[in-house]
Design an enzyme around this catalytic site. Structure first.
Site, PDB file in Angstrom:
ATOM      1  N   ILE A  42      -7.963  16.678  -4.210  1.00  0.00           N
ATOM      2  CA  ILE A  42      -8.864  16.315  -3.127  1.00  0.00           C
ATOM      3  C   ILE A  42      -8.890  17.397  -2.054  1.00  0.00           C
ATOM      4  O   ILE A  42      -9.945  17.736  -1.519  1.00  0.00           O
ATOM      5  CB  ILE A  42      -8.438  14.963  -2.517  1.00  0.00           C
ATOM      6  CG1 ILE A  42      -8.699  13.820  -3.497  1.00  0.00           C
ATOM      7  CG2 ILE A  42      -9.191  14.694  -1.211  1.00  0.00           C
ATOM      8  CD1 ILE A  42      -8.170  12.483  -3.022  1.00  0.00           C
TER       9      ILE A  42
ATOM     10  N   TYR B 202       6.333   4.417   0.756  1.00  0.00           N
ATOM     11  CA  TYR B 202       5.019   5.062   0.768  1.00  0.00           C
ATOM     12  C   TYR B 202       4.045   4.287   1.653  1.00  0.00           C
ATOM     13  O   TYR B 202       3.325   4.875   2.486  1.00  0.00           O
ATOM     14  CB  TYR B 202       4.476   5.147  -0.657  1.00  0.00           C
ATOM     15  CG  TYR B 202       3.097   5.751  -0.764  1.00  0.00           C
ATOM     16  CD1 TYR B 202       2.894   7.115  -0.588  1.00  0.00           C
ATOM     17  CD2 TYR B 202       1.992   4.958  -1.061  1.00  0.00           C
ATOM     18  CE1 TYR B 202       1.627   7.681  -0.680  1.00  0.00           C
ATOM     19  CE2 TYR B 202       0.723   5.509  -1.159  1.00  0.00           C
ATOM     20  CZ  TYR B 202       0.546   6.868  -0.969  1.00  0.00           C
ATOM     21  OH  TYR B 202      -0.709   7.416  -1.061  1.00  0.00           O
TER      22      TYR B 202
ATOM     23  N   LYS C 236       1.936   5.420   5.167  1.00  0.00           N
ATOM     24  CA  LYS C 236       0.483   5.382   5.270  1.00  0.00           C
ATOM     25  C   LYS C 236       0.000   4.429   6.369  1.00  0.00           C
ATOM     26  O   LYS C 236      -1.067   4.661   6.961  1.00  0.00           O
ATOM     27  CB  LYS C 236      -0.127   5.019   3.916  1.00  0.00           C
ATOM     28  CG  LYS C 236       0.035   6.117   2.864  1.00  0.00           C
ATOM     29  CD  LYS C 236      -0.687   7.399   3.300  1.00  0.00           C
ATOM     30  CE  LYS C 236      -0.629   8.490   2.262  1.00  0.00           C
ATOM     31  NZ  LYS C 236      -1.430   9.685   2.616  1.00  0.00           N
TER      32      LYS C 236
ATOM     33  N   THR D  13      -6.032  11.847  -9.081  1.00  0.00           N
ATOM     34  CA  THR D  13      -5.501  13.046  -8.435  1.00  0.00           C
ATOM     35  C   THR D  13      -4.076  13.308  -8.919  1.00  0.00           C
ATOM     36  O   THR D  13      -3.537  12.571  -9.744  1.00  0.00           O
ATOM     37  CB  THR D  13      -5.497  12.880  -6.906  1.00  0.00           C
ATOM     38  OG1 THR D  13      -4.540  11.867  -6.554  1.00  0.00           O
ATOM     39  CG2 THR D  13      -6.861  12.478  -6.401  1.00  0.00           C
TER      40      THR D  13
END
Length: 304
Positions: free
Chosen positions: A23, A171, A175, A208
């Protein structure tokens, strides 16, 4: 920035983290195509050269270069900040895109933070703090990249240090912290007259390299989820790498800027658009706490 110009970012300087593949390379290429000069801070010089080749192949007259950055080291962040500040140019765009996801065992950054927390949130926050004078000089915009993993739950930093290690929970906390930090940066800019804008984006789901084999974080083979996502992407159920970059590009260029959240039109894919902020990002008190605790974590050299 004139939205009617074919190159509305001409004369603008942009920094895109995580631009060495996936990305990030697409974001850097899109910004270069819109006229921006793009700096690609990378850990791997070889991957950086490959990314530059992609950018220059897609945009032959691109002005792009690499810098050295390891977001898991505050010393490395500080070195990059000093280098860019020494050049003395206003900064117009900072795209905090890099990240790591779910190392199979707990790892720590050079400064003792859990790797995902330290890389995804703390490292980017330090970079933002350090480049703040240049962003203010340029009337800049910061784009923070969060994840659909942060859509549910609440901020609780104790999860990051909890034992046993829970890779996904850590994680998610990184975020959510990114979303809260983005909100607070916008509020501080408004209150203090900094003249910069803070926007938030999420890429949806795409194949990704976040879930690919990453020996550096202890993952020797790609996760099964990535194989499934790759298949769904081919079937147009989820996004592609190219489409997943578009929310961040829109966040960087849209006149709808202050505090706006951008993502795919469907949660996991589709054209980029402005979307409603998720519940975990709406807690004003926690946003202020994330800001204060992050400042303490990064230390005085990144003070604002």
């Amino acid at each position: 920035m004139s939205p009617d110009s074919p190159r509305p970012l001409l004369g603008r300087l942009a920094v895109v983290t995580g631009a060495s593949d996936g990305i990030g390379t697409v974001i850097a290429t899109r910004l270069a195509g819109l006229g921006a000069e793009v700096l690609l801070p990378v850990r791997s010089s070889e991957k950086g050269r490959r990314a530059l080749d992609v950018v220059r192949r897609e945009v032959p007259d691109a002005v792009a270069s690499t810098r050295v950055l390891d977001l898991s080291s505050l010393d490395s962040v500080d070195a990059l900040v000093r280098e860019i500040r020494a050049e003395g140019r206003p900064l117009h765009l900072l795209i905090n895109n890099a990240g790591v996801m779910t190392p199979p065992s707990r790892q720590e950054t050079a400064d003792g933070f859990e790797l995902q927390w330290g890389t995804n949130h703390v490292g980017h926050a330090a970079l933002t703090f350090g480049l703040l004078p240049l962003l203010r000089a340029g009337g800049g915009r910061v784009v923070h990249q969060t994840s659909i993993a942060a859509r549910r739950g609440r901020f609780d930093e104790t999860v990051v240090a909890a034992q046993p290690y829970d890779a996904m929970a850590s994680y998610v906390q990184s975020k959510i912290a990114i979303g809260l930090f983005a909100r607070e940066l916008q509020e501080r800019s408004r209150a203090e007259g900094w003249g910069l804008t803070s926007t938030l984006a999420h890429p949806g789901v795409s194949p990704t390299n976040l879930l690919a084999a990453q020996p550096g974080v202890g993952r020797e083979r790609e996760l099964g989820a990535r194989r499934v996502i790759r298949l769904l992407s081919r079937l147009h159920v989820t996004g592609t790498v190219a489409s997943a970059a578009e929310p961040a590009v829109l966040a960087a260029t849209s006149p709808l800027s202050d505090g706006t959240f951008f993502g795919p039109s469907r949660l996991i894919g589709g054209p980029a658009r402005a979307i409603a902020p998720w519940d975990p990002f709406l807690d004003v008190d926690k946003a202020g706490r994330v800001w204060d605790e992050t400042l303490r974590a990064v230390g005085s050299r990144f003070s604002v």
